[in-house]
Write a protein that holds these residues in place. Structure first.
Motif, PDB file in Angstrom:
ATOM      1  N   SER A  94       0.905  -1.060  -0.123  1.00 20.83           N
ATOM      2  CA  SER A  94       0.001   0.023   0.032  1.00 20.83           C
ATOM      3  C   SER A  94       0.655   1.161  -0.031  1.00 20.83           C
ATOM      4  O   SER A  94       0.242   2.340   0.268  1.00 20.83           O
ATOM      5  N   GLY A  95       2.278   1.114  -0.178  1.00 21.38           N
ATOM      6  CA  GLY A  95       2.998   2.313  -0.088  1.00 21.38           C
ATOM      7  C   GLY A  95       3.475   2.938  -1.384  1.00 21.38           C
ATOM      8  O   GLY A  95       4.462   4.033  -1.306  1.00 21.38           O
ATOM      9  N   ALA A  96       2.601   2.718  -2.586  1.00 20.06           N
ATOM     10  CA  ALA A  96       3.078   3.337  -3.754  1.00 20.06           C
ATOM     11  C   ALA A  96       2.868   4.837  -3.829  1.00 20.06           C
ATOM     12  O   ALA A  96       1.770   5.088  -3.074  1.00 20.06           O
ATOM     13  N   GLN A  97       3.835   5.434  -4.553  1.00 23.93           N
ATOM     14  CA  GLN A  97       3.713   6.949  -4.322  1.00 23.93           C
ATOM     15  C   GLN A  97       3.497   7.429  -5.786  1.00 23.93           C
ATOM     16  O   GLN A  97       3.879   6.954  -6.716  1.00 23.93           O
ATOM     17  N   ALA A  98       2.753   8.468  -5.796  1.00 21.91           N
ATOM     18  CA  ALA A  98       2.353   8.990  -7.232  1.00 21.91           C
ATOM     19  C   ALA A  98       3.409   9.382  -7.761  1.00 21.91           C
ATOM     20  O   ALA A  98       4.359  10.235  -7.121  1.00 21.91           O
ATOM     21  N   HIS A 148       8.858   1.361  -2.163  1.00 21.24           N
ATOM     22  CA  HIS A 148       7.955   2.118  -1.597  1.00 21.24           C
ATOM     23  C   HIS A 148       6.608   0.908  -1.299  1.00 21.24           C
ATOM     24  O   HIS A 148       5.939   0.932  -0.187  1.00 21.24           O
ATOM     25  N   ALA A 149       6.457   0.126  -2.099  1.00 21.74           N
ATOM     26  CA  ALA A 149       5.622  -0.879  -2.010  1.00 21.74           C
ATOM     27  C   ALA A 149       6.080  -2.195  -2.805  1.00 21.74           C
ATOM     28  O   ALA A 149       6.752  -2.323  -3.648  1.00 21.74           O
ATOM     29  N   MET A 150       5.693  -3.427  -2.191  1.00 25.19           N
ATOM     30  CA  MET A 150       6.396  -4.881  -2.991  1.00 25.19           C
ATOM     31  C   MET A 150       5.096  -5.757  -2.737  1.00 25.19           C
ATOM     32  O   MET A 150       4.353  -5.932  -1.583  1.00 25.19           O
ATOM     33  N   MET A 151       4.841  -6.855  -3.772  1.00 27.46           N
ATOM     34  CA  MET A 151       4.189  -8.077  -3.463  1.00 27.46           C
ATOM     35  C   MET A 151       4.686  -8.958  -4.490  1.00 27.46           C
ATOM     36  O   MET A 151       5.378  -8.631  -5.492  1.00 27.46           O
ATOM     37  N   ASP A 152       4.141 -10.092  -4.473  1.00 27.34           N
ATOM     38  CA  ASP A 152       4.601 -11.156  -5.365  1.00 27.34           C
ATOM     39  C   ASP A 152       3.295 -11.269  -6.473  1.00 27.34           C
ATOM     40  O   ASP A 152       2.282 -10.915  -6.174  1.00 27.34           O
ATOM     41  N   LEU A 191       6.645  -7.690  -7.739  1.00 28.41           N
ATOM     42  CA  LEU A 191       6.145  -6.746  -8.152  1.00 28.41           C
ATOM     43  C   LEU A 191       6.293  -5.476  -7.229  1.00 28.41           C
ATOM     44  O   LEU A 191       5.783  -5.544  -6.185  1.00 28.41           O
ATOM     45  N   PHE A 192       7.030  -4.194  -7.641  1.00 29.22           N
ATOM     46  CA  PHE A 192       7.197  -3.169  -6.658  1.00 29.22           C
ATOM     47  C   PHE A 192       7.145  -1.932  -7.423  1.00 29.22           C
ATOM     48  O   PHE A 192       7.332  -1.732  -8.543  1.00 29.22           O
ATOM     49  N   ALA A 193       6.891  -0.760  -6.255  1.00 31.99           N
ATOM     50  CA  ALA A 193       6.723   0.538  -6.549  1.00 31.99           C
ATOM     51  C   ALA A 193       8.129   1.312  -6.205  1.00 31.99           C
ATOM     52  O   ALA A 193       8.676   0.752  -4.913  1.00 31.99           O
ATOM     53  N   ALA A 194       8.916   2.117  -6.984  1.00 30.85           N
ATOM     54  CA  ALA A 194      10.202   2.889  -6.554  1.00 30.85           C
ATOM     55  C   ALA A 194      10.166   4.061  -7.344  1.00 30.85           C
ATOM     56  O   ALA A 194       9.546   3.979  -8.391  1.00 30.85           O
ATOM     57  N   ALA A 195      10.916   5.049  -6.968  1.00 34.54           N
ATOM     58  CA  ALA A 195      11.229   6.083  -7.758  1.00 34.54           C
ATOM     59  C   ALA A 195      11.831   5.608  -9.160  1.00 34.54           C
ATOM     60  O   ALA A 195      12.597   4.585  -9.206  1.00 34.54           O
ATOM     61  N   PRO A 196      11.565   6.252 -10.088  1.00 33.89           N
ATOM     62  CA  PRO A 196      11.763   5.728 -11.361  1.00 33.89           C
ATOM     63  C   PRO A 196      13.155   5.646 -11.740  1.00 33.89           C
ATOM     64  O   PRO A 196      13.768   4.943 -12.302  1.00 33.89           O
ATOM     65  N   ASP A 197      13.874   6.434 -10.796  1.00 31.34           N
ATOM     66  CA  ASP A 197      15.438   6.653 -11.063  1.00 31.34           C
ATOM     67  C   ASP A 197      16.368   6.125  -9.779  1.00 31.34           C
ATOM     68  O   ASP A 197      17.498   6.358  -9.579  1.00 31.34           O
ATOM     69  N   ALA A 198      15.492   5.312  -9.041  1.00 30.93           N
ATOM     70  CA  ALA A 198      16.085   4.722  -7.885  1.00 30.93           C
ATOM     71  C   ALA A 198      17.287   3.769  -8.285  1.00 30.93           C
ATOM     72  O   ALA A 198      16.876   3.017  -9.297  1.00 30.93           O
ATOM     73  N   PRO A 199      18.321   3.764  -7.545  1.00 29.14           N
ATOM     74  CA  PRO A 199      19.325   2.534  -7.972  1.00 29.14           C
ATOM     75  C   PRO A 199      18.734   1.440  -7.352  1.00 29.14           C
ATOM     76  O   PRO A 199      18.706   1.016  -6.373  1.00 29.14           O
ATOM     77  N   LEU A 200      18.604   0.438  -8.146  1.00 27.65           N
ATOM     78  CA  LEU A 200      17.934  -0.755  -7.852  1.00 27.65           C
ATOM     79  C   LEU A 200      19.142  -2.207  -7.588  1.00 27.65           C
ATOM     80  O   LEU A 200      19.692  -2.419  -8.492  1.00 27.65           O
ATOM     81  N   PRO A 201      19.090  -2.588  -6.354  1.00 29.06           N
ATOM     82  CA  PRO A 201      19.668  -3.738  -6.097  1.00 29.06           C
ATOM     83  C   PRO A 201      19.463  -5.035  -6.755  1.00 29.06           C
ATOM     84  O   PRO A 201      20.270  -6.141  -6.420  1.00 29.06           O
ATOM     85  N   ALA A 202      18.598  -4.968  -7.514  1.00 32.08           N
ATOM     86  CA  ALA A 202      18.296  -6.312  -8.213  1.00 32.08           C
ATOM     87  C   ALA A 202      17.649  -5.970  -9.736  1.00 32.08           C
ATOM     88  O   ALA A 202      17.273  -5.089  -9.626  1.00 32.08           O
TER      89      ALA A 202
END
Lengths: 281, 281
Positions: B119-123, B175-179, B236-247
């Motif tokens: 539930s933590g995804a951000q616009a 910000h949010a994650m689920m499978d 499936l996850f929500a993150a800032a578009p420019d976030a450095p992703l560790p996976a």
């Protein structure tokens, strides 16, 4: 159903599964089936002196909405009674006519003194049991229509009360503890075997309720019947004979070097019955 | 099966139940049924970034010893593969012919950063997915005998790999994650709804495997088929578009103020399919 729980750090976990026709009767009220499923898992926590943190539940629905609604009502009642949250769970839909199957996981916090095991009894310890023994066995006979007895016996079978308060109070005082789920003699013999000791049990000391005495009697055969019936969900524990006990319990036997279980009463040694308890398929 | 887990302090708990004829096919190899039961529960832990501590299992036996032995072998294999101990469990015996039913509870330790919710995804967040989508759906068609495809598709259906390492690495960054268990579109719409946002998905970005492309193609209809099939068990996850992703993960959409899910591809907006995913009975 197993009567043991896993200890993981300061957590205690148990998972039991029950099936229609095996662990409960098709005509058992669904409210009581739910109650019992939760209660027997909480009893496993009680035997570890644990404080319940919550349960997770799996239930198979078979399209009988009235039954399912009753089950949910019973589930809410038992969780409220023992102040345990439902943390999660899952449902599956089975074809009508398939046996109902339920699974429950209970998780608890171990006592600060550590969770007692069934293997710590010491030679010279007395064996104690809380409450009375054999009531649920007669309650089962009432549910099956083969006995006319007091309503308290049927309640003992359908709505057992897990000894959570007693387990928490006793955990730091006992050398070994478990719950009585498959019959007093069978579970006592398991504690003796796990502890590498022999245990002798005084049949005259096995605590019988007034309702049991009224429905059956108190002969040696009746005592044996009580001590080999299942579903008591009392606590069985080993402690020094003179230990101050923080919960009501009856001394019924003694541990000694050796192995095996033996019985006696005022008339002297008593032969072991053919079976020591009740094992579900 | 639910695709969510309970968080209790620093613990993550999940319980799933599977039944023959509902969640697995009667002719599925028993080794694979055991694998999948464990894997889907571990996938729930992965979505919380949790490290598995162990599982408890309930299984109903139906008298088919070869089947049961295969199931146990598969159970040992999957627990060894993901280094997860079996903490306890229970068995019941059902009449021959009754549907097989299994329940599994998995318990894990939440990441130090806390377990992400759905539930933590951000616009403005991008929506990402790990791995490829739709393979298991084609694997199911292969198991049912209606498709001839690469063995990797069947493996995706029968032996999904929970994204534990990825989940642990991502937990502190998202910000949010689920499978993804019931279909990418359905699960994405759930995340949007839980977050109080709208989500739009670029069908062209949905990652399809070479085996999927070979067996089906990559038309809009094929993309929709992949995005509405179940059993992917990717994250499936929500993150800032420019976030450095560790996976490794693929950006497939964007969250915005509003509600609901919408689709587009290079040709413009695409209509929603009649159903967004796959729900078991």
């Amino acid at each position: 159903m197993t009567d043991d729980a896993a200890v993981l750090g300061d957590l205690v976990l148990t998972h039991d599964m029950i099936a229609e026709g095996v662990h409960f009767l098709t005509n058992d009220p669904p409210e009581d089936v739910a109650w019992k499923l939760v209660a027997v898992n909480l009893s496993d926590l009680a035997a570890k002196g644990a404080t319940p943190l919550g349960v997770l539940m799996g239930y198979a629905l078979t399209g009988d909405r009235a039954w399912d609604a009753g089950f949910v009502a019973g589930l809410e009642a038992v969780l409220k009674q023992f102040d345990v949250p439902l943390l999660g769970g899952d449902t599956v839909s089975l074809p009508a006519g398939a046996p109902r199957v339920f699974g429950l996981t209970a998780i608890g916090r171990a006592p600060a003194s550590g969770a007692p095991s069934r293997s710590g009894a010491q030679a010279g310890d007395a064996l104690f049991v809380t409450g009375t023994i054999g009531d649920a066995g007669l309650g089962l006979a009432m549910a099956q229509g083969t006995l006319d007895g007091d309503a308290s016996l049927l309640a003992a079978y359908r709505r057992p009360v897990p000894r959570l308060v007693e387990g928490q109070a006793l955990a730091g005082q006992v050398h070994a503890m478990m719950d009585v789920s498959d019959g007093l003699l069978l579970d006592a013999s398991r504690m003796a075997e796990a502890s590498g000791l022999a245990v002798s049990i005084d049949l005259d000391a096995v605590p019988l309720s007034p309702a049991f005495r009224q429905a059956k009697g108190e002969s040696r055969a009746d005592q044996i019947k009580a001590a080999t019936a299942g579903d008591d969900y009392q606590l069985l524990f080993a402690a020094a004979p003179d230990a101050p006990l923080p919960a009501l319990a009856t001394p019924i036997g003694r541990f000694a070097a050796g192995s095996g279980i033996s019985l006696f009463d005022a008339d002297g040694p008593a032969p072991l019955p053919e079976r020591l308890g009740y094992l579900h398929a």
